[in-house]
Scaffold this motif. Structure first.
Motif, PDB file in Angstrom:
ATOM      1  N   THR A  46       5.441  -7.174  -6.747  1.00  0.00           N
ATOM      2  CA  THR A  46       4.585  -6.007  -6.504  1.00  0.00           C
ATOM      3  C   THR A  46       3.798  -5.620  -7.758  1.00  0.00           C
ATOM      4  N   GLY A  47       3.477  -6.625  -8.566  1.00  0.00           N
ATOM      5  CA  GLY A  47       2.569  -6.422  -9.695  1.00  0.00           C
ATOM      6  C   GLY A  47       3.094  -5.520 -10.787  1.00  0.00           C
ATOM      7  N   LYS A  48       4.418  -5.525 -10.980  1.00  0.00           N
ATOM      8  CA  LYS A  48       5.046  -4.727 -12.033  1.00  0.00           C
ATOM      9  C   LYS A  48       4.774  -3.218 -11.878  1.00  0.00           C
ATOM     10  N   ARG A  49       4.592  -2.800 -10.654  1.00  0.00           N
ATOM     11  CA  ARG A  49       4.314  -1.382 -10.400  1.00  0.00           C
ATOM     12  C   ARG A  49       5.607  -0.571 -10.380  1.00  0.00           C
ATOM     13  N   ASP A  50       5.511   0.654 -10.845  1.00  0.00           N
ATOM     14  CA  ASP A  50       6.639   1.574 -10.873  1.00  0.00           C
ATOM     15  C   ASP A  50       6.556   2.455  -9.620  1.00  0.00           C
ATOM     16  N   PHE A  51       7.217   2.018  -8.552  1.00  0.00           N
ATOM     17  CA  PHE A  51       7.126   2.741  -7.282  1.00  0.00           C
ATOM     18  C   PHE A  51       7.576   4.205  -7.399  1.00  0.00           C
ATOM     19  N   GLN A  73      -0.114   4.235  -0.901  1.00  0.00           N
ATOM     20  CA  GLN A  73      -0.877   5.412  -0.498  1.00  0.00           C
ATOM     21  C   GLN A  73      -0.644   5.741   0.979  1.00  0.00           C
ATOM     22  N   ASP A 118       0.849  -1.190   0.000  1.00  0.00           N
ATOM     23  CA  ASP A 118       0.000   0.000   0.000  1.00  0.00           C
ATOM     24  C   ASP A 118       0.887   1.242   0.000  1.00  0.00           C
ATOM     25  N   ASP A 173      10.790  -0.976  -5.097  1.00  0.00           N
ATOM     26  CA  ASP A 173      10.608  -1.823  -6.290  1.00  0.00           C
ATOM     27  C   ASP A 173      10.242  -0.993  -7.519  1.00  0.00           C
ATOM     28  N   ARG A 174      10.657  -1.500  -8.659  1.00  0.00           N
ATOM     29  CA  ARG A 174      10.183  -0.956  -9.935  1.00  0.00           C
ATOM     30  C   ARG A 174       9.993  -2.125 -10.897  1.00  0.00           C
ATOM     31  N   ASN A 175       8.758  -2.365 -11.261  1.00  0.00           N
ATOM     32  CA  ASN A 175       8.402  -3.384 -12.262  1.00  0.00           C
ATOM     33  C   ASN A 175       8.761  -4.810 -11.857  1.00  0.00           C
ATOM     34  N   GLU A 217       4.896   6.241  -8.956  1.00  0.00           N
ATOM     35  CA  GLU A 217       3.714   6.344  -8.091  1.00  0.00           C
ATOM     36  C   GLU A 217       3.949   7.315  -6.940  1.00  0.00           C
TER      37      GLU A 217
END
Length: 273
Positions: A82-87, A56, A54, A76-78, A90
C-alpha cells in the motif's frame, strides 16, 4: 390590555420560573441518555472491489453513516503493498477522529493489524497477541477505553482465524473470556471479523459471553460478505449481557470500498444521575 404593575411582575416571574424549569428538564433529558453509533468494518487493506486502494471512500462511508466509534480490521501501516502509507494517520486526518492501532503481524516491511477510531476521549489503550494454533498469521485483541459522558466503555476489536477448522478461533474466544471477565465492571462493546457464521461453535461460545447486537435488533440476514452479493454473516458487534448499553437499530450499508460490507449499530447508553 394594560395590567397593574404588581400583576405584570407576577406574570414575568412566573414565566421565568416556567422557562427555567423547561431548560432544566431538557438538560436532564439530554444527560440521561447518550445515543451513538458503532461501525465494524474489515477494509481489506483499503482495497475495494475495483482493486484500488482508496481510504477516502472508506472515510466518506464512516462520515455518511455518522459512526462515533469504528473498529477496522486489516489495517496497513508502512507496507510495500500500500505504498508505505500510514493508514491510522490518514484515517485520523480524513475523519477527524482519534485513532489507536495495533500491529499484529509484520507484512512487507510494515505493520498489519486492527484500529479503533472514535470521537470520544480515549483514556486507555491495551493490546494483546492471541495464541496461534498451527497458523502462520498472528492475530490480536485491541482495546480502547473511551469516556462517554460520565461513563467509561471498553471497545474491543479483533480479527480471528479464517481457516475451516475452528480450533484457533475457539482458543481465541477462551482468551476473550478471560479479558471480558476482567472488565466485568464496565460496559463492553466487542467488534470484529470472526470468520464464522451464526450457529457455529465460534458463534455459540461468543454468545455465552456477550449478546449479538444483530440478533437483538437487526432485521433480515445481516450478511456482510462478499461485498458485491453478501451471503454470509461473519462480522459482529457484541455487547455486555444485561448491561446498560441498549441497541436501537442495526444495518449493513452497501459499499464496494472493501470485500466486506460494514455493520453499523446505533446504541443508547444511560448517563448522568
Amino acid at each position: 390590555m394594560t395590567y397593574p404593575m404588581n400583576l405584570r411582575k407576577h406574570i414575568f416571574h412566573t414565566a421565568l420560573i416556567f422557562c427555567g424549569f423547561f431548560v432544566l428538564l431538557t438538560n436532564l433529558q439530554a444527560e440521561s441518555t447518550n445515543t451513538f453509533r458503532v461501525m465494524t468494518y474489515n477494509i481489506h487493506h483499503g482495497e475495494g472491489l475495483d482493486k484500488q486502494v482508496d481510504l477516502q471512500r472508506i472515510a466518506d462511508l464512516i462520515k455518511q453513516e455518522k459512526a462515533d466509534i469504528v473498529a477496522l480490521q486489516e489495517v496497513d501501516r508502512n507496507t510495500e503493498r500500500t505504498g508505505k502509507r500510514d493508514f491510522p494517520a490518514e484515517f485520523t486526518r480524513l475523519t477527524g477522529m482519534s485513532c489507536v492501532f495495533s500491529n499484529n503481524w509484520p507484512v512487507q516491511g510494515g505493520e498489519y493489524g486492527t484500529a479503533i477510531l472514535t470521537r470520544f476521549p480515549i483514556t486507555k489503550r491495551e493490546h494483546s497477541l492471541l495464541k496461534m494454533v498451527g497458523s502462520k498469521e498472528q492475530r490480536g485483541l485491541l482495546q480502547a477505553h473511551v469516556k462517554m459522558g460520565d461513563r467509561e466503555v471498553v471497545v474491543m476489536n479483533t480479527h480471528v482465524d479464517h481457516r475451516k477448522t475452528d480450533e484457533e478461533r475457539l482458543e481465541s474466544i477462551m482468551e476473550f473470556a478471560t479479558v471480558i471477565k476482567k472488565k466485568a465492571e464496565l460496559p463492553v462493546i466487542f467488534c470484529g471479523d470472526f470468520n464464522d457464521v451464526p450457529g457455529s461453535p465460534t458463534y455459540e461460545q461468543m454468545s455465552a459471553l456477550l449478546d449479538d447486537s444483530w440478533k437483538l435488533i437487526g432485521e433480515g440476514e445481516g450478511w456482510t460478505i462478499p461485498a458485491e452479493k453478501p451471503r454470509r454473516r461473519i462480522d459482529y458487534i457484541w455487547i455486555s449481557k444485561k448491561g446498560p448499553i441498549i441497541p436501537l437499530r442495526a444495518w449493513v450499508p452497501a459499499s464496494e470500498a472493501s470485500d466486506h460490507r460494514p455493520l453499523v449499530v446505533e446504541f443508547q447508553l444511560p448517563t448522568g444521575k
